[in-house]
Every structure is written in structure tokens, then in C-alpha cells.
Design an enzyme around this catalytic site. Structure first.
Site, PDB file in Angstrom:
ATOM      1  N   ASP A  48     -70.012 -56.072  47.664  1.00  0.00           N
ATOM      2  CA  ASP A  48     -69.937 -56.862  48.637  1.00  0.00           C
ATOM      3  C   ASP A  48     -68.726 -58.291  47.481  1.00  0.00           C
ATOM      4  O   ASP A  48     -69.788 -58.545  46.357  1.00  0.00           O
ATOM      5  CB  ASP A  48     -70.438 -58.374  49.138  1.00  0.00           C
ATOM      6  CG  ASP A  48     -69.981 -59.861  49.841  1.00  0.00           C
ATOM      7  OD1 ASP A  48     -68.727 -59.211  49.766  1.00  0.00           O
ATOM      8  OD2 ASP A  48     -70.603 -59.717  50.757  1.00  0.00           O
TER       9      ASP A  48
ATOM     10  N   TYR B 164     -74.198 -65.026  50.483  1.00  0.00           N
ATOM     11  CA  TYR B 164     -73.595 -65.238  50.865  1.00  0.00           C
ATOM     12  C   TYR B 164     -74.817 -66.344  52.266  1.00  0.00           C
ATOM     13  O   TYR B 164     -75.371 -65.588  52.436  1.00  0.00           O
ATOM     14  CB  TYR B 164     -72.622 -65.429  51.547  1.00  0.00           C
ATOM     15  CG  TYR B 164     -71.753 -66.156  53.136  1.00  0.00           C
ATOM     16  CD1 TYR B 164     -71.277 -67.521  52.868  1.00  0.00           C
ATOM     17  CD2 TYR B 164     -72.032 -65.096  54.094  1.00  0.00           C
ATOM     18  CE1 TYR B 164     -71.424 -68.840  53.900  1.00  0.00           C
ATOM     19  CE2 TYR B 164     -71.284 -65.801  55.249  1.00  0.00           C
ATOM     20  CZ  TYR B 164     -71.792 -67.562  55.524  1.00  0.00           C
ATOM     21  OH  TYR B 164     -70.552 -68.006  56.008  1.00  0.00           O
TER      22      TYR B 164
ATOM     23  N   ARG C 157     -60.656 -51.646  70.916  1.00  0.00           N
ATOM     24  CA  ARG C 157     -61.789 -51.204  70.347  1.00  0.00           C
ATOM     25  C   ARG C 157     -62.180 -49.803  69.556  1.00  0.00           C
ATOM     26  O   ARG C 157     -63.280 -50.654  67.592  1.00  0.00           O
ATOM     27  CB  ARG C 157     -63.184 -51.607  71.603  1.00  0.00           C
ATOM     28  CG  ARG C 157     -64.344 -51.339  70.280  1.00  0.00           C
ATOM     29  CD  ARG C 157     -65.910 -52.152  71.517  1.00  0.00           C
ATOM     30  NE  ARG C 157     -65.645 -51.790  72.787  1.00  0.00           N
ATOM     31  CZ  ARG C 157     -65.872 -51.084  73.147  1.00  0.00           C
ATOM     32  NH1 ARG C 157     -66.297 -49.864  72.421  1.00  0.00           N
ATOM     33  NH2 ARG C 157     -66.276 -50.338  74.239  1.00  0.00           N
TER      34      ARG C 157
ATOM     35  N   LYS D  39     -60.867 -63.924  52.778  1.00  0.00           N
ATOM     36  CA  LYS D  39     -60.758 -65.026  51.754  1.00  0.00           C
ATOM     37  C   LYS D  39     -60.077 -64.482  51.298  1.00  0.00           C
ATOM     38  O   LYS D  39     -58.529 -64.834  51.737  1.00  0.00           O
ATOM     39  CB  LYS D  39     -62.105 -64.835  51.185  1.00  0.00           C
ATOM     40  CG  LYS D  39     -63.467 -65.143  51.465  1.00  0.00           C
ATOM     41  CD  LYS D  39     -63.488 -66.612  52.037  1.00  0.00           C
ATOM     42  CE  LYS D  39     -65.363 -66.665  53.026  1.00  0.00           C
ATOM     43  NZ  LYS D  39     -65.763 -66.155  53.416  1.00  0.00           N
TER      44      LYS D  39
END
Ligand code: LCS
Length: 407
Positions: A188, A117, A64, A213
Site C-alpha cells: 500500500d 491503517y 460496473r 489522498k
């Protein structure tokens, strides 16, 4: 690590080699998938020293907080953006949420572009106000509006450029000038990753991406990255990615992205060239009312896009709207019929895949945005969004031709 001086080579060379070198265990050229949750210590003293960061070099203790496959991916992304460091997350939303929780607290104020988004829109409209963070929505393309929205407690200005799904371009350098040193400008860059756009070079403090993406580019993994100055990235990693969000990517997904990024430069060049061709075709089509693509001279921010986006590339995303009254159909109904008649594009959300994807923002990616907010941002019910894939643009245009004829 690579023997190449990565500062002296072209982007195409750098992005293949950065972050990766022969693996220290057996010399594997492809970075192995360290599919492990934890790492063993020979002695208690070694474990304590590693936890206390008293051991030189990279020394993961638990996946983690750090994993060698993910670290190679992070280093490649830091180099890709020209940032000091990068932290990777399990999804793009993991990156968005981790940045918010790292830098904002109750009582702070953040300015968001009015069209982002749908998932990010939910963070702005619901998640942040619920924890007492004040949010203003403005059109970040309007610098006067941004200036007017800045308050003494403003800590962040957040926007996508180009934005999803309108392809609006925001001037990163001009926003940073307004923000000054104390307000973080977070970009972004999902719609235009390097080598199309380098947001940090333009003045952003932080650039984040959904690597689901273009950066992974193969439509087979979710992920996110946050890139910027080392102390900012350390804060995002320590405060949120490894703590409250607990959202590192799996080592397998990190491996997939490392693999996908080897062809990033090549893929982006083709996505952009094909998108420009398809955009020009759609613009010349009598059934089409408007095409939103920053590479078209008719785009309202074409000059800004040409300055801010590099190498003559404008990204692989475009949106368009059909005329009303196409053979008696509304723009919305004509759009639906067009989508259902196309054979190559998959009707699917997401973007940046080798496969062309087409979707209807008002009922899919932006369905969660209030209808009046959608309209204010230009997202009409007739808007169609296209992620131009890596098929031949000739075949894509021929497919559109047959679908228009079927209207
Ligand atoms: N930022 C942008 C600009 C996005 O388009 C997306 C997802 C995200 C962040 C979140 O990334 P994720 O968690 O999905 O990796 N955009 C999507 C879209 O337009 N269709 O499906 C997902």
C-alpha cells in the site's frame, strides 16, 4: 491517445499525458465524464460480440465493468506506477478488499505488518479470520520475523510503506526476496505515491493506493487503485471489483482524479519539501520528544528510505509526540491543547490534501485497533499525525510557534 512516446519523457510529462488523448467523439482535450450506467448496441449481434470480447479496441458495455472516463484514469495510473494494468475502485478500502478476495481463499495464510491503517487493520483482524483466512501480524521492518512467519500456505505479504501512522519504512526488495515467486507481495503506497516511490520497480507484485489522498490531491473524492501485471489485475477486476465487491468509482470521481493527477509531480515535490522543513522545526522544538519522518537522519530507516524513495523526497506525512510534563500536562493533554490552538491545520482525518490536516491516531484513524496492538506498533496516546499541505511552510511553522506558546 497521446502522440508522445511516454517511455522517453520525464515523469512530469508522462503523468500529464498518459491515458488521455483527444476524445474520439468531438476532440475534447479534457476527458469527458461519461456519466452513464449503460452503453447501447445497434443490433443484438453487436451486443453479443462486445460481450464476447470479439470487437477490437475499448468497448464498454456497462459501467460496473468498464467506463471510458474510469479507463482513462486507470491507464494513467498504470503508466504512473510502471505497471501493465490498473483497476480503479470506489475507495482505498475497495482496493484493499478487492485484492484480498481476488487472491485469498479459506485455508490460506497472509502476513500483515503490525501497523496499518485502521480500516485495513479491521480486514486483517476481523474480516479475513471470519472467512477462514489465517492472519499473522509481524513487524515487516524485521526481516527475520517475516521469514519466520512464512508457512507452506502463505499466499500474501501485505504492508504499507511508509506506514500509517508511524512512518516506518519496509524494504520492498528484501521482502520480495523472502517471498519468492509464489507469495504475492502487496504494497500500500498511499503515503508515498510516485514520483516519491515506485513500489513495482522495487519488487512488489501489486501496489495499491487510496487515491483519496495524494493522487487525487484535492480532498474532494474517494477512490482506490490496484496496479500490477495484466493477469493479476484482470483477476482483481473480474473476481472482486466487478463482482462480489461491485465497487468501481463513479465516472465523476474518475474525472476529478484525472484532473488532480495533472499536478501530481508538482504537488508531491512541494509536500515533501514542506514536510522536511516542518519535521526539522518540530525536531528542534524543546516541547517535542520524537518526530517520525523518514527524511530526518534520526529516523531509524533513513538509509533504507533514501534508497527506496526517490528524487530526494520522503513524502508529506509525519508524526510526533510531545514531551511528558509540558507545563504539568501529560503528552496526551499537551497534544490535545496544541491541536486545539493551531489555526491553519484542520483537525481532520485523511491526508494528502492541499490543506494541512492534523489528527490524533489513538482516538481517530486507529481508534478501532486494540490498545495493546496500538502500543506494540508504537501508536501511543500522545502521538499526533500531520499531513503537511501546500500552504507556505513559513506560515505553518509560525502557526506551530504560536500554538506551542499557548501550551
Ligand atoms: N490505505 C491507507 C494507507 C490509508 O491511509 C487509507 C485511509 C486507506 C488505505 C483506505 O482508503 P479510503 O478507503 O479511505 O480511500 N486512510 C485514512 C486516514 O489515515 N485518515 O482517514 C482515512
Amino acid at each position: 491517445m497521446s502522440k508522445i512516446d511516454l517511455n522517453k519523457v520525464e515523469f512530469e510529462t508522462m503523468v500529464i499525458h498518459a491515458g488521455q488523448g483527444a476524445d474520439p467523439a468531438y476532440g475534447a482535450l479534457a476527458t469527458p465524464i461519461y456519466q452513464t450506467s449503460t452503453f447501447c448496441f445497434e443490433t443484438v449481434e453487436e451486443g453479443a460480440a462486445k460481450f464476447a470480447n470479439e470487437v477490437p479496441g475499448y468497448h464498454p458495455v456497462y459501467s460496473r465493468s468498464g467506463n471510458p472516463t474510469t479507463r482513462a484514469f486507470e491507464l494513467k495510473c498504470a503508466a504512473m506506477e510502471g505497471g501493465e494494468d490498473c483497476v480503479a475502485t470506489a475507495s482505498g478500502m475497495g482496493a484493499v478488499g478487492s485484492v484480498m478476495l481476488a487472491f485469498l481463499k479459506t485455508g490460506d495464510h497472509v502476513i500483515f505488518d503490525n501497523a496499518v491503517y485502521g480500516g485495513t487493520n479491521y480486514v486483517a483482524s476481523t474480516n479475513l479470520p471470519e472467512i477462514g483466512i489465517e492472519v499473522s501480524r509481524v513487524d515487516t521492518g524485521d526481516l527475520e520475523a517475516v521469514k519466520a512467519a512464512i508457512k507452506p500456505n502463505t499466499k500474501m505479504i501485505y504492508f504499507e510503506t511508509p506506514n500509517n501512522p508511524m512512518l516506518k519504512v519496509t524494504d520492498i526488495a528484501a521482502i520480495k526476496k523472502l517471498a519468492g515467486p509464489d507469495i504475492k507481495v502487496v504494497v500500500d503506497g498511499t503515503f508515498a505515491p510516485p514520483p516519491v516511490q515506485f513500489a513495482l520497480k522495487q519488487g512488489a507484485d501489486i501496489v495499491l493506493h487510496s487515491i483519496t489522498k495524494y493522487i487525487n490531491g484535492h480532498g474532494d473524492a474517494l477512490g482506490g487503485i490496484v496496479v500490477g501485471k495484466a493477469d493479476d489485475i484482470a483477476r482483481v477486476r473480474k473476481n472482486s471489483v466487478t463482482k462480489i465487491n461491485g465497487c468501481p468509482p463513479s465516472p465523476f470521481n474518475s474525472y476529478l482524479v484525472l484532473r488532480g493527477m495533472k499536478t501530481l509531480a508538482l504537488r508531491m515535490r512541494q509536500h515533501c519539501a514542506s514536510a522536511l522543513e516542518v519535521a526539522k522545526y518540530l525536531k528542534s522544538n524543546p516541547y517535542v520528544k520524537t518526530v517520525y519522518y523518514p527524511g530526518l537522519e534520526s529516523h531509524p530507516q533513513h538509509a533504507l528510505a533514501s534508497r527506496q524513495m526517490e528524487n530526494g523526497m520522503y513524502g508529506g506525512m509525519l508524526s510526533f509526540e510531545l514531551n511528558d510534563n509540558v507545563k504539568g500536562l501529560s503528552s496526551f493533554d499537551a497534544g490535545k491543547k496544541l491541536l486545539n490552538s493551531l489555526k491553519i491545520p484542520a483537525i481532520a482525518v485523511s491526508l494528502g490534501d492541499p490543506d494541512t490536516l492534523i489528527e490524533h491516531p489513538a482516538s481517530m484513524t486507529h481508534a478501532g485497533v486494540a490498545p495493546e496492538d496500538r502500543l506494540a506498533a508504537g501508536i501511543t496516546d500522545g502521538l499526533v499525525r500531520l499531513s503537511v499541505g501546500l500552504e507556505s511552510p513559513k506560515d505553518l511553522i509560525a502557526d506551530f510557534e504560536q500554538a506551542f506558546q499557548a501550551l
